[in-house]
Motif scaffolding. Structure first.
Motif, PDB file in Angstrom:
ATOM      1  N   THR A  32       0.809  -1.212   0.000  1.00 45.97           N
ATOM      2  CA  THR A  32       0.000   0.000   0.000  1.00 45.97           C
ATOM      3  C   THR A  32       0.844   1.265   0.000  1.00 45.97           C
ATOM      4  OG1 THR A  32      -1.754  -1.150   1.186  1.00 45.97           O
ATOM      5  CG2 THR A  32      -1.846   1.245   1.201  1.00 45.97           C
ATOM      6  N   PHE A  33       1.898   1.290   0.826  1.00 49.97           N
ATOM      7  CA  PHE A  33       2.661   2.521   1.021  1.00 49.97           C
ATOM      8  C   PHE A  33       4.096   2.467   0.511  1.00 49.97           C
ATOM      9  CE2 PHE A  33      -0.543   2.496   4.458  1.00 49.97           C
ATOM     10  CZ  PHE A  33      -1.227   3.642   4.104  1.00 49.97           C
ATOM     11  N   GLY A  34       4.528   1.333  -0.031  1.00 47.21           N
ATOM     12  CA  GLY A  34       5.901   1.227  -0.512  1.00 47.21           C
ATOM     13  C   GLY A  34       6.876   1.227   0.656  1.00 47.21           C
ATOM     14  N   ASP A  35       8.020   1.843   0.456  1.00 47.80           N
ATOM     15  CA  ASP A  35       9.057   1.856   1.488  1.00 47.80           C
ATOM     16  C   ASP A  35       9.004   3.105   2.364  1.00 47.80           C
ATOM     17  OD1 ASP A  35      10.142  -0.614   0.788  1.00 47.80           O
ATOM     18  OD2 ASP A  35      11.395   0.270  -0.773  1.00 47.80           O
ATOM     19  N   LYS A  36       7.888   3.808   2.345  1.00 51.63           N
ATOM     20  CA  LYS A  36       7.763   5.010   3.173  1.00 51.63           C
ATOM     21  C   LYS A  36       7.890   4.652   4.643  1.00 51.63           C
ATOM     22  CE  LYS A  36       5.035   8.139   0.462  1.00 51.63           C
ATOM     23  NZ  LYS A  36       3.911   9.041   0.533  1.00 51.63           N
ATOM     24  N   THR A  37       8.557   5.521   5.384  1.00 52.66           N
ATOM     25  CA  THR A  37       8.680   5.299   6.821  1.00 52.66           C
ATOM     26  C   THR A  37       7.710   6.176   7.609  1.00 52.66           C
ATOM     27  OG1 THR A  37      10.473   6.914   6.929  1.00 52.66           O
ATOM     28  CG2 THR A  37      11.088   4.597   6.677  1.00 52.66           C
ATOM     29  N   ASN A  38       7.161   7.199   6.974  1.00 60.35           N
ATOM     30  CA  ASN A  38       6.200   8.079   7.638  1.00 60.35           C
ATOM     31  C   ASN A  38       5.027   8.302   6.691  1.00 60.35           C
ATOM     32  OD1 ASN A  38       5.120   9.771   9.609  1.00 60.35           O
ATOM     33  ND2 ASN A  38       6.068  11.567   8.724  1.00 60.35           N
ATOM     34  N   ILE A  39       3.836   8.024   7.165  1.00 62.27           N
ATOM     35  CA  ILE A  39       2.627   8.141   6.355  1.00 62.27           C
ATOM     36  C   ILE A  39       1.866   9.383   6.811  1.00 62.27           C
ATOM     37  CG2 ILE A  39       0.479   6.979   5.671  1.00 62.27           C
ATOM     38  CD1 ILE A  39       3.160   5.507   4.954  1.00 62.27           C
ATOM     39  N   GLU A  40       1.413  10.163   5.862  1.00 63.99           N
ATOM     40  CA  GLU A  40       0.594  11.327   6.193  1.00 63.99           C
ATOM     41  C   GLU A  40      -0.841  10.873   6.462  1.00 63.99           C
ATOM     42  OE1 GLU A  40       1.766  14.393   6.716  1.00 63.99           O
ATOM     43  OE2 GLU A  40       3.731  13.529   6.322  1.00 63.99           O
ATOM     44  N   THR A  41      -1.532  11.628   7.273  1.00 64.81           N
ATOM     45  CA  THR A  41      -2.901  11.278   7.660  1.00 64.81           C
ATOM     46  C   THR A  41      -3.805  11.106   6.442  1.00 64.81           C
ATOM     47  OG1 THR A  41      -2.562  12.556   9.678  1.00 64.81           O
ATOM     48  CG2 THR A  41      -4.823  11.949   9.139  1.00 64.81           C
ATOM     49  N   LYS A  42      -3.667  11.988   5.463  1.00 64.42           N
ATOM     50  CA  LYS A  42      -4.491  11.928   4.255  1.00 64.42           C
ATOM     51  C   LYS A  42      -4.252  10.617   3.504  1.00 64.42           C
ATOM     52  CE  LYS A  42      -5.504  14.766   0.200  1.00 64.42           C
ATOM     53  NZ  LYS A  42      -5.189  16.027  -0.488  1.00 64.42           N
ATOM     54  N   GLU A  43      -2.981  10.194   3.403  1.00 68.41           N
ATOM     55  CA  GLU A  43      -2.658   8.935   2.733  1.00 68.41           C
ATOM     56  C   GLU A  43      -3.288   7.752   3.462  1.00 68.41           C
ATOM     57  OE1 GLU A  43       1.692   8.889   1.010  1.00 68.41           O
ATOM     58  OE2 GLU A  43       1.666   9.872   2.975  1.00 68.41           O
ATOM     59  N   LEU A  44      -3.249   7.798   4.783  1.00 68.12           N
ATOM     60  CA  LEU A  44      -3.836   6.725   5.567  1.00 68.12           C
ATOM     61  C   LEU A  44      -5.338   6.649   5.351  1.00 68.12           C
ATOM     62  CD1 LEU A  44      -3.428   4.480   7.643  1.00 68.12           C
ATOM     63  CD2 LEU A  44      -3.725   6.195   9.422  1.00 68.12           C
ATOM     64  N   LEU A  45      -5.986   7.793   5.324  1.00 67.94           N
ATOM     65  CA  LEU A  45      -7.427   7.825   5.083  1.00 67.94           C
ATOM     66  C   LEU A  45      -7.765   7.243   3.713  1.00 67.94           C
ATOM     67  CD1 LEU A  45     -10.310   8.583   5.825  1.00 67.94           C
ATOM     68  CD2 LEU A  45      -9.845  10.879   4.941  1.00 67.94           C
ATOM     69  N   TYR A  46      -7.039   7.663   2.668  1.00 71.96           N
ATOM     70  CA  TYR A  46      -7.287   7.127   1.330  1.00 71.96           C
ATOM     71  C   TYR A  46      -7.066   5.618   1.286  1.00 71.96           C
ATOM     72  CZ  TYR A  46      -7.561  11.821  -0.710  1.00 71.96           C
ATOM     73  OH  TYR A  46      -7.927  13.107  -1.030  1.00 71.96           O
ATOM     74  N   ALA A  47      -6.022   5.140   1.964  1.00 75.52           N
ATOM     75  CA  ALA A  47      -5.747   3.707   1.989  1.00 75.52           C
ATOM     76  C   ALA A  47      -6.867   2.950   2.695  1.00 75.52           C
ATOM     77  CB  ALA A  47      -4.413   3.437   2.674  1.00 75.52           C
ATOM     78  N   PHE A  48      -7.373   3.517   3.789  1.00 76.83           N
ATOM     79  CA  PHE A  48      -8.469   2.881   4.516  1.00 76.83           C
ATOM     80  C   PHE A  48      -9.724   2.815   3.649  1.00 76.83           C
ATOM     81  CE2 PHE A  48     -12.206   3.022   7.274  1.00 76.83           C
ATOM     82  CZ  PHE A  48     -12.002   1.852   7.979  1.00 76.83           C
ATOM     83  N   VAL A  49     -10.017   3.884   2.952  1.00 78.84           N
ATOM     84  CA  VAL A  49     -11.189   3.898   2.062  1.00 78.84           C
ATOM     85  C   VAL A  49     -11.020   2.835   0.977  1.00 78.84           C
ATOM     86  CG1 VAL A  49     -12.481   5.252   0.359  1.00 78.84           C
ATOM     87  CG2 VAL A  49     -11.818   6.294   2.529  1.00 78.84           C
ATOM     88  N   GLN A  50      -9.827   2.740   0.385  1.00 77.39           N
ATOM     89  CA  GLN A  50      -9.586   1.754  -0.667  1.00 77.39           C
ATOM     90  C   GLN A  50      -9.726   0.330  -0.129  1.00 77.39           C
ATOM     91  OE1 GLN A  50      -9.018   2.265  -4.113  1.00 77.39           O
ATOM     92  NE2 GLN A  50      -9.517   0.095  -4.028  1.00 77.39           N
ATOM     93  N   LYS A  51      -9.139   0.052   1.028  1.00 79.04           N
ATOM     94  CA  LYS A  51      -9.243  -1.289   1.625  1.00 79.04           C
ATOM     95  C   LYS A  51     -10.709  -1.620   1.948  1.00 79.04           C
ATOM     96  CE  LYS A  51      -4.932  -2.735   2.170  1.00 79.04           C
ATOM     97  NZ  LYS A  51      -4.400  -4.009   1.736  1.00 79.04           N
ATOM     98  N   SER A  52     -11.442  -0.634   2.442  1.00 86.55           N
ATOM     99  CA  SER A  52     -12.864  -0.847   2.746  1.00 86.55           C
ATOM    100  C   SER A  52     -13.644  -1.155   1.481  1.00 86.55           C
ATOM    101  CB  SER A  52     -13.458   0.379   3.441  1.00 86.55           C
ATOM    102  OG  SER A  52     -12.872   0.579   4.691  1.00 86.55           O
ATOM    103  N   TYR A  53     -13.345  -0.441   0.411  1.00 84.09           N
ATOM    104  CA  TYR A  53     -14.025  -0.682  -0.863  1.00 84.09           C
ATOM    105  C   TYR A  53     -13.685  -2.076  -1.397  1.00 84.09           C
ATOM    106  CZ  TYR A  53     -15.800  -0.002  -5.578  1.00 84.09           C
ATOM    107  OH  TYR A  53     -16.490  -0.139  -6.762  1.00 84.09           O
ATOM    108  N   ASP A  54     -12.417  -2.464  -1.287  1.00 86.96           N
ATOM    109  CA  ASP A  54     -12.009  -3.801  -1.725  1.00 86.96           C
ATOM    110  C   ASP A  54     -12.760  -4.877  -0.937  1.00 86.96           C
ATOM    111  OD1 ASP A  54     -10.251  -2.596  -3.479  1.00 86.96           O
ATOM    112  OD2 ASP A  54      -8.470  -2.971  -2.246  1.00 86.96           O
ATOM    113  N   GLU A  55     -12.895  -4.668   0.370  1.00 84.45           N
ATOM    114  CA  GLU A  55     -13.630  -5.620   1.204  1.00 84.45           C
ATOM    115  C   GLU A  55     -15.102  -5.675   0.807  1.00 84.45           C
ATOM    116  OE1 GLU A  55     -14.683  -6.544   5.871  1.00 84.45           O
ATOM    117  OE2 GLU A  55     -13.279  -4.938   5.398  1.00 84.45           O
ATOM    118  N   TYR A  56     -15.677  -4.521   0.522  1.00 84.67           N
ATOM    119  CA  TYR A  56     -17.064  -4.433   0.068  1.00 84.67           C
ATOM    120  C   TYR A  56     -17.264  -5.255  -1.208  1.00 84.67           C
ATOM    121  CZ  TYR A  56     -21.061  -2.255  -2.307  1.00 84.67           C
ATOM    122  OH  TYR A  56     -22.223  -2.025  -2.996  1.00 84.67           O
ATOM    123  N   LEU A  57     -16.365  -5.087  -2.181  1.00 90.85           N
ATOM    124  CA  LEU A  57     -16.470  -5.849  -3.426  1.00 90.85           C
ATOM    125  C   LEU A  57     -16.304  -7.345  -3.181  1.00 90.85           C
ATOM    126  CD1 LEU A  57     -14.493  -3.579  -5.933  1.00 90.85           C
ATOM    127  CD2 LEU A  57     -16.969  -3.791  -5.678  1.00 90.85           C
TER     128      LEU A  57
END
Length: 72
Positions: A32-57
């Motif tokens: 999801t985030f590659g080799d990043k060591t620090n995730i911004e809040t906005k990125e985390l929110l987008y990732a959560f939305v994407q994972k939720s959508y994947d689970e929904y499908l």
């Protein structure tokens, strides 16, 4: 149990996970985030939305499969 540290918005969060799930989580996190060591809040929110959508499908697909099995 394994301890995983996630940095979000320049704050570190320690998470204790079961060993098997820890391996799965770390792999999924890297996908999801590659080799990043620090995730911004906005990125985390987008990732959560994407994972939720994947689970929904996935749940929709599971339901279709269950309905087909029940018809048989």
């Amino acid at each position: 149990m394994s301890k995983v540290t996630v940095s979000i918005g320049s704050k570190d969060f320690d998470i204790t996970l079961d060993d098997d799930f820890s391996q799965f989580f770390e792999k999924s996190f890297k996908e999801t985030f590659g080799d990043k060591t620090n995730i911004e809040t906005k990125e985390l929110l987008y990732a959560f939305v994407q994972k939720s959508y994947d689970e929904y499908l996935s749940k929709i697909e599971y339901k279709k499969i269950i309905d087909k099995i029940e018809q048989i």
